[in-house]
Design a protein around this motif. Structure first.
Motif, short mmCIF file in Angstrom:
data_model
loop_
_atom_site.label_atom_id
_atom_site.label_comp_id
_atom_site.label_asym_id
_atom_site.label_seq_id
_atom_site.Cartn_x
_atom_site.Cartn_y
_atom_site.Cartn_z
N ASP A 2 54.48 35.88 51.31
CA ASP A 2 53.21 36.58 51.40
C ASP A 2 52.97 37.00 52.85
N GLY A 23 53.48 40.17 49.16
CA GLY A 23 53.47 38.99 48.29
C GLY A 23 52.84 39.30 46.94
N PRO A 28 50.21 34.26 45.67
CA PRO A 28 50.96 34.60 46.88
C PRO A 28 52.00 33.57 47.32
N GLY A 33 57.80 38.33 45.24
CA GLY A 33 57.43 39.10 46.41
C GLY A 33 58.66 39.79 46.96
N GLY A 56 53.75 43.03 45.59
CA GLY A 56 54.61 41.90 45.26
C GLY A 56 55.87 42.26 44.51
#
Length: 173
Positions: A2, A23, A28, A33, A56
């Motif tokens: 993230d 992310g 997260p 991601g 993400g």
């Protein structure tokens, strides 16, 4: 990775690395991601632009390349084809396709990441089986739009070599 983790990594290696990441928007700290990390010792990272296409899951950077040229790199972490019979994976590729249709100047020169689909299950999977046609067709349509080619498969059309091995089942892709 993230944004917070990306900043931590960049701070720890700030003399050498520039981190771009996206992310998972609702989780997260999961393994989901995408990220691109550039080595400042080898690349000019000034004025590099980052665009999240699918938070993400898909991110694009536009960076300085050579002789004033720019290089567009798109990284992806596509949904797995197994859970939705390929529909979620296909919709992901269609979303990216639509983004590049609407933003033709941002078409990628390089597409990398975990596609979670293979185009030829007879060569690219062990045990051999094809992925859902909806997903493979959507990825193929994106490749046609962006004029991208699978460099590995173009160079080694019949070679079986796998980068992923699932220990529990022994399957490879």
């Amino acid at each position: 990775m993230d944004g917070e983790r990306g900043r931590e990594v960049e701070m720890a290696f700030s003399k050498r690395l520039k981190v771009f990441c996206s992310g998972h928007p609702t989780s997260p700290h999961t393994k989901e991601g995408v990220a691109i990390i550039l080595n400042k010792e080898h690349l000019n990272v000034n004025n590099t632009e980052q665009t999240e296409i699918v938070p993400g899951r898909a991110m694009l950077i536009k960076m300085n390349w050579h002789n004033g040229r720019k290089l567009n790199i798109c990284v992806v972490y596509a949904p797995n084809v197994n859970g939705s019979n390929g529909h979620e994976n296909a919709e992901f590729w269609k979303t990216i396709h639509q983004y590049f249709e609407q933003n033709p100047s941002k078409k990628p020169d390089i597409l990398a990441g975990d596609m979670n689909v293979v185009e030829s299950g007879m060569v690219d999977r062990l045990p051999a089986h094809n992925d859902p046609e909806e997903a493979t067709e959507a990825l193929d349509n994106l490749k046609i739009l962006t004029n991208l080619h699978d460099g590995w498969r173009d160079t080694y059309p019949d070679k079986k070599a796998y980068t992923f091995h699932q220990t529990a089942t022994g399957s490879q892709s």
